[in-house]
Write an enzyme that holds these catalytic residues in place. Structure first.
Site, short mmCIF file in Angstrom:
data_model
loop_
_atom_site.label_atom_id
_atom_site.label_comp_id
_atom_site.label_asym_id
_atom_site.label_seq_id
_atom_site.Cartn_x
_atom_site.Cartn_y
_atom_site.Cartn_z
N GLU A 13 0.45 8.15 7.08
CA GLU A 13 0.35 6.21 7.18
C GLU A 13 -0.73 5.83 7.95
OE1 GLU A 13 2.55 4.52 5.57
OE2 GLU A 13 4.72 5.47 5.79
N GLU A 61 -1.27 -1.40 -1.81
CA GLU A 61 -0.60 0.19 -0.51
C GLU A 61 -1.46 0.95 -2.31
OE1 GLU A 61 2.97 1.26 0.17
OE2 GLU A 61 2.30 4.21 1.40
N HIS A 116 2.94 6.62 -4.26
CA HIS A 116 3.54 5.51 -5.01
C HIS A 116 2.26 5.08 -6.82
CE1 HIS A 116 5.73 3.95 -1.50
NE2 HIS A 116 4.08 4.12 -1.26
N HIS A 130 -1.08 6.97 2.58
CA HIS A 130 -0.26 5.94 2.52
C HIS A 130 -0.48 5.07 3.42
CE1 HIS A 130 3.76 7.32 0.26
NE2 HIS A 130 3.50 8.23 0.67
ZN ZN Z 1 3.83 4.44 1.04
#
Ligand code: ZN
Length: 325
Positions: A289, A152, A115, A207
């Site tokens: 993640e 995030e 992102h 992430h």
């Molecule tokens: Zn992400």
């Protein structure tokens, strides 16, 4: 390592790539025995967005390891040159020996901070669809955040910086897909291309998930075998799995965190065919993640700089182990 060849879709089957995930159950850390289990996941939107958020960014920013690529030869002292003349020339070259040294010298690692903190201000741009080979998908997503508002995208960039520094110390040439140097994105296809163009030996997309409270732990996402359109992961499925498995082991050791309790059946591994950042990669690549931002206990870890350093060490250890094999 054993590679599963479940050919989920021989041809570009567009409609199949929606939200389904392939969860492959693996005997923990044992690269063999892959019992493919298809699990349908109707995950919450927030968490999902980031699943693919993972991919790269535009401008390849060369890490501080610039020194790693510094011309070593430039330091050739005059007196080393055959017949090199001037006797008054200084005997000791002052140029530092900047040739890459360390166990990862000569290795190229691309880190993809998922992102972009400013994606939220560019919804029109990031909502544009890009081709991920098997289908078309949003350029990028905003990512999730903790309930207290820690984004995030800030987490991923922070971990990426820490990871970059660790790998550079080992001599690797490190590139970030973006480094706060653009107003949005890069799009997921571009994130993949950056790793490809760099001919990276390993790429990790960083992430944190946005799943339901109570869902805890980390997981590494591996590329499924995907062929279609411009996507063909057949060459990277195997090495990416090895990279992912090494990261899982190191991540557990460094952070003390457990593999996710809500995906991957405790292996810390998931396989997905819907992420452009993986589908379009031609070099070994995984997503991680690191935890679930929407769980208060995980959020306490993710917002801790000390923990993020541990996370970076876990990633660095996994990458190093993979590259030094
Ligand atoms: Zn992400």
């Amino acid at each position: 390592m054993a590679t599963v060849s479940y050919d989920e879709s021989p041809q570009p089957v567009r409609s199949r790539f929606g939200r389904n995930r392939l969860t492959v159950t693996v005997a923990a850390l044992v690269p063999t025995a892959l019992a493919g289990v298809l699990v349908w996941q109707g995950v919450s939107g927030a968490g999902e967005s980031d699943g693919d958020g993972g991919p790269p960014a535009a401008k390849a920013a060369v890490s501080p390891s610039a020194s790693a690529s510094a011309p070593a030869s430039a330091s050739a002292p005059a007196d080393d040159v055959p017949g090199g003349g001037d006797p008054t020339a200084p005997t000791a070259p002052t140029a530092p020996t900047t040739a890459p040294s360390g166990p990862l010298a000569g290795k190229v690692v691309v880190i993809d901070p998922g992102h972009n903190p400013r994606n939220r201000d560019h919804t029109a741009e990031i909502n544009k669809k890009v081709d991920i080979g098997t289908t078309r998908k949003e350029c990028d997503t905003t990512g999730t955040s903790t309930n207290a508002g820690y984004p995030e995208a800030e987490f991923t960039l922070d971990v990426a910086h820490r990871l970059r520094d660790l790998l550079a110390k080992e001599g690797a040439t490190v590139t970030l897909t973006y480094d706060n140097d653009r107003p949005f994105g890069p799009c997921i296809d571009e994130r993949a291309r950056i790793g490809n163009t760099a001919e990276a030996d390993a790429v990790v997309s960083v992430h944190a998930d946005g799943s339901a409270a109570g869902n805890r732990g980390f997981h590494v996402i591996l590329p499924a075998l995907v062929k279609g359109g411009g996507a063909d992961t057949s060459a990277i499925v195997g090495p990416s799995r090895e990279l992912g498995e090494r990261i899982v082991g190191n991540f557990v050791r460094e952070t003390g965190s457990a593999p996710a309790n809500y995906i991957g059946s405790g292996t810390g591994l998931d396989v997905r065919s819907d992420l452009g950042g993986l589908n379009l990669s031609t070099v070994p690549k995984v997503f991680i993640e690191c935890g679930n931002m929407r769980d208060s206990k995980d959020a306490a870890l993710l917002t801790s700089a000390e923990w993020r350093q541990k996370a970076a060490r876990g990633l660095a250890g996994g990458i190093s182990g993979f590259l030094e094999k």
